[in-house]
Scaffold this motif. Structure first.
Motif, mmCIF file in Angstrom:
data_model
loop_
_atom_site.group_PDB
_atom_site.id
_atom_site.type_symbol
_atom_site.label_atom_id
_atom_site.label_comp_id
_atom_site.label_asym_id
_atom_site.label_seq_id
_atom_site.Cartn_x
_atom_site.Cartn_y
_atom_site.Cartn_z
ATOM 1 N N UNK A 34 0.841 -1.190 0.000
ATOM 2 C CA UNK A 34 0.000 0.000 0.000
ATOM 3 C C UNK A 34 0.879 1.244 0.000
ATOM 4 N N UNK A 35 0.382 2.305 -0.608
ATOM 5 C CA UNK A 35 1.109 3.574 -0.665
ATOM 6 C C UNK A 35 0.383 4.615 0.175
ATOM 7 N N UNK A 36 1.145 5.408 0.906
ATOM 8 C CA UNK A 36 0.557 6.528 1.644
ATOM 9 C C UNK A 36 0.231 7.627 0.644
ATOM 10 N N UNK A 37 -1.057 7.955 0.506
ATOM 11 C CA UNK A 37 -1.494 8.929 -0.490
ATOM 12 C C UNK A 37 -1.766 10.301 0.101
ATOM 13 N N UNK A 88 -11.880 11.723 -12.942
ATOM 14 C CA UNK A 88 -10.907 12.825 -12.997
ATOM 15 C C UNK A 88 -10.562 13.352 -11.607
ATOM 16 N N UNK A 89 -11.540 13.519 -10.684
ATOM 17 C CA UNK A 89 -11.150 13.954 -9.333
ATOM 18 C C UNK A 89 -10.228 12.961 -8.629
ATOM 19 N N UNK A 90 -10.469 11.677 -8.821
ATOM 20 C CA UNK A 90 -9.601 10.669 -8.200
ATOM 21 C C UNK A 90 -8.190 10.738 -8.787
ATOM 22 N N UNK A 91 -8.119 10.864 -10.112
ATOM 23 C CA UNK A 91 -6.807 10.942 -10.752
ATOM 24 C C UNK A 91 -6.064 12.205 -10.319
ATOM 25 N N UNK A 92 -6.792 13.323 -10.225
ATOM 26 C CA UNK A 92 -6.156 14.574 -9.818
ATOM 27 C C UNK A 92 -5.629 14.517 -8.396
ATOM 28 N N UNK A 93 -6.376 13.857 -7.519
ATOM 29 C CA UNK A 93 -5.939 13.722 -6.132
ATOM 30 C C UNK A 93 -4.621 12.959 -6.029
ATOM 31 N N UNK A 150 -1.492 14.791 -8.003
ATOM 32 C CA UNK A 150 -0.946 15.954 -7.315
ATOM 33 C C UNK A 150 0.238 15.583 -6.435
ATOM 34 N N UNK A 151 0.237 14.347 -5.921
ATOM 35 C CA UNK A 151 1.343 13.906 -5.055
ATOM 36 C C UNK A 151 2.232 12.887 -5.753
ATOM 37 N N UNK A 152 2.036 12.718 -7.077
ATOM 38 C CA UNK A 152 2.916 11.855 -7.852
ATOM 39 C C UNK A 152 2.762 10.381 -7.585
ATOM 40 N N UNK A 153 1.515 9.943 -7.362
ATOM 41 C CA UNK A 153 1.240 8.533 -7.071
ATOM 42 C C UNK A 153 0.434 7.937 -8.224
ATOM 43 N N UNK A 163 3.758 8.849 -0.316
ATOM 44 C CA UNK A 163 4.497 8.004 -1.245
ATOM 45 C C UNK A 163 5.189 6.829 -0.592
ATOM 46 N N UNK A 164 5.185 6.777 0.739
ATOM 47 C CA UNK A 164 5.822 5.673 1.467
ATOM 48 C C UNK A 164 5.089 4.369 1.200
#
Length: 207
Positions: A33-36, A63-68, A71-74, A94-95
């Motif tokens: 799992x990744x910390x988002x 699109x809102x899910x993808x943008x979220x 934004x943090x490069x995940x 990202x951890x």
């Protein structure tokens, strides 16, 4: 770092001990799992860690899910879950969180959606007894009386009657972790967990 993770049920099997015991176990694929997102009291009113699981194609998300996530490069992740924690300083966006968060012998609570059985009668849904099968009885699997007569002249709410059975969130408490395979992200727990193989599960350390 003691927060929950997400995974999928692989299936059930048995473990045989030298003493001759056969222990029923469930195999779970946990993470990675990744910390988002890290939520703080200052920005969100409470402390929590949001984690994501299971990468999917871009077209599977809105699109809102993808943008979220972008934004943090995940990468696109299908499932997002929050877990409350006061130790937010131990996490970074990202951890990667894996089965290393758990240890052998630890107790965990596992939540998932139980197997749906469809519309079921009283005998199957509530484990009622059947009626007599002989001597002219016509009450074999019938529910019987469901309430009083003229007063109050209605059926009370929450009466046990036929209806949808299963397909509900179920939490099994204090399941013991017997084995962990960090290379394959697998965890073996004693006993059974909700749902059929492939079912999404939330694994939370038991308090």
């Amino acid at each position: 770092m003691c927060i929950g993770l997400i995974g999928n049920k692989v299936g059930m099997t048995q473990i045989f001990y030298e003493e001759g015991q056969a222990i029923p176990v469930t195999i779970i694929r946990v993470g990675p799992c990744l910390v988002t997102k890290i939520k703080t009291t200052q920005n969100d009113g409470y402390n929590a860690i949001q984690i994501g699981y299971q990468q999917v194609p871009v077209k599977k998300l809105t699109k809102p899910q993808l943008g979220h996530l972008k934004k943090v490069g995940i990468p696109p992740l299908k499932y997002l879950v929050e877990y409350s924690t006061e130790n937010i300083e131990q996490f970074q966006v990202g951890q990667t969180l894996t089965t290393n968060n758990f240890s052998i012998g630890q107790l965990v609570n596992i939540s998932g959606v139980s197997i749906g059985k469809g519309f079921s009668g009283n005998l199957k849904r509530h484990n009622f007894k059947r009626g007599p099968m002989t001597h002219g009885s016509k009450n074999h699997r019938a529910p019987g009386s469901i309430g009083p007569g003229t007063t109050p002249g209605r059926v009370f709410p929450r009466k046990k009657m036929p209806g949808q059975y299963g397909a509900k969130k179920v939490t099994i408490l204090k399941l013991k972790v017997l084995e962990i395979d960090a290379n394959e992200n697998l965890m073996v727990v004693k006993g059974n967990v909700p749902g059929k193989p492939g079912n999404l599960l939330k694994i939370i350390p038991s308090k």
